[in-house]
Design an enzyme around this catalytic site. Structure first.
Site, PDB file in Angstrom:
ATOM      1  N   HIS A  65       2.119  -7.636  -0.908  1.00 55.12           N
ATOM      2  CA  HIS A  65       3.302  -7.827  -0.069  1.00 55.12           C
ATOM      3  C   HIS A  65       4.207  -6.632  -0.349  1.00 55.12           C
ATOM      4  O   HIS A  65       4.993  -6.644  -1.304  1.00 55.12           O
ATOM      5  CB  HIS A  65       3.995  -9.142  -0.397  1.00 55.12           C
ATOM      6  CG  HIS A  65       3.095 -10.330  -0.275  1.00 55.12           C
ATOM      7  ND1 HIS A  65       2.808 -10.914   0.938  1.00 55.12           N
ATOM      8  CD2 HIS A  65       2.386 -11.014  -1.208  1.00 55.12           C
ATOM      9  CE1 HIS A  65       1.980 -11.935   0.745  1.00 55.12           C
ATOM     10  NE2 HIS A  65       1.706 -12.006  -0.547  1.00 55.12           N
ATOM     11  N   THR A  66       4.084  -5.597   0.487  1.00 52.91           N
ATOM     12  CA  THR A  66       4.751  -4.324   0.213  1.00 52.91           C
ATOM     13  C   THR A  66       6.272  -4.422   0.195  1.00 52.91           C
ATOM     14  O   THR A  66       6.918  -3.690  -0.546  1.00 52.91           O
ATOM     15  CB  THR A  66       4.318  -3.237   1.208  1.00 52.91           C
ATOM     16  OG1 THR A  66       4.575  -3.691   2.536  1.00 52.91           O
ATOM     17  CG2 THR A  66       2.837  -2.926   1.052  1.00 52.91           C
ATOM     18  N   CYS A  67       6.854  -5.304   0.980  1.00 44.88           N
ATOM     19  CA  CYS A  67       8.315  -5.416   0.995  1.00 44.88           C
ATOM     20  C   CYS A  67       8.862  -5.905  -0.343  1.00 44.88           C
ATOM     21  O   CYS A  67      10.014  -5.657  -0.679  1.00 44.88           O
ATOM     22  CB  CYS A  67       8.766  -6.367   2.095  1.00 44.88           C
ATOM     23  SG  CYS A  67       8.477  -5.726   3.753  1.00 44.88           S
ATOM     24  N   PHE A  68       8.014  -6.608  -1.095  1.00 43.62           N
ATOM     25  CA  PHE A  68       8.449  -7.194  -2.361  1.00 43.62           C
ATOM     26  C   PHE A  68       7.760  -6.552  -3.566  1.00 43.62           C
ATOM     27  O   PHE A  68       7.936  -7.023  -4.685  1.00 43.62           O
ATOM     28  CB  PHE A  68       8.188  -8.700  -2.354  1.00 43.62           C
ATOM     29  CG  PHE A  68       8.841  -9.400  -1.211  1.00 43.62           C
ATOM     30  CD1 PHE A  68      10.211  -9.615  -1.203  1.00 43.62           C
ATOM     31  CD2 PHE A  68       8.109  -9.805  -0.109  1.00 43.62           C
ATOM     32  CE1 PHE A  68      10.831 -10.246  -0.141  1.00 43.62           C
ATOM     33  CE2 PHE A  68       8.714 -10.436   0.959  1.00 43.62           C
ATOM     34  CZ  PHE A  68      10.078 -10.656   0.950  1.00 43.62           C
TER      35      PHE A  68
END
Length: 101
Positions: A65-68
């Site tokens: 989960h790249t955003c996190f």
């Protein structure tokens, strides 16, 4: 990367295997791993914000989960299986349609 990361519900042996695998990777594969988890191939000088979080999952392949800056890691039975599946995932994420949009 390891210094600032946190893990939850991950077997300590599996976590150690992850760091060993990353140390064994060449620079290109490490950059692919960073891109897979964070969306960028270079670690910022100030570190990741938010720091990388590692958790376990029941799937066959790692999920990011790249955003996190989060990585979900399956409970592999051997270090070789962990390494093979991480390498497959980071090298094929674009082909499987999981690339950056």
């Amino acid at each position: 990367l390891q210094k600032g990361s946190s893990a939850s519900n991950v077997d300590p042996t599996k976590l150690a295997w992850l760091w060993e695998c990353l140390e064994e990777m060449n620079d290109e594969d490490r950059a692919l791993f960073l891109t897979f988890v964070t969306g960028t191939s270079v670690l910022p000088a100030s570190g990741l914000d938010p720091p990388m979080k590692i958790s376990s999952t029941s799937g066959k392949f790692p999920v990011a989960h790249t955003c996190f800056n989060a990585l979900e890691l399956p409970n592999y039975d051997t270090k070789d299986n962990l390494k093979a599946n991480i390498l497959f995932s980071i090298r094929n994420s674009e082909a499987m349609g999981f690339g950056m949009v």
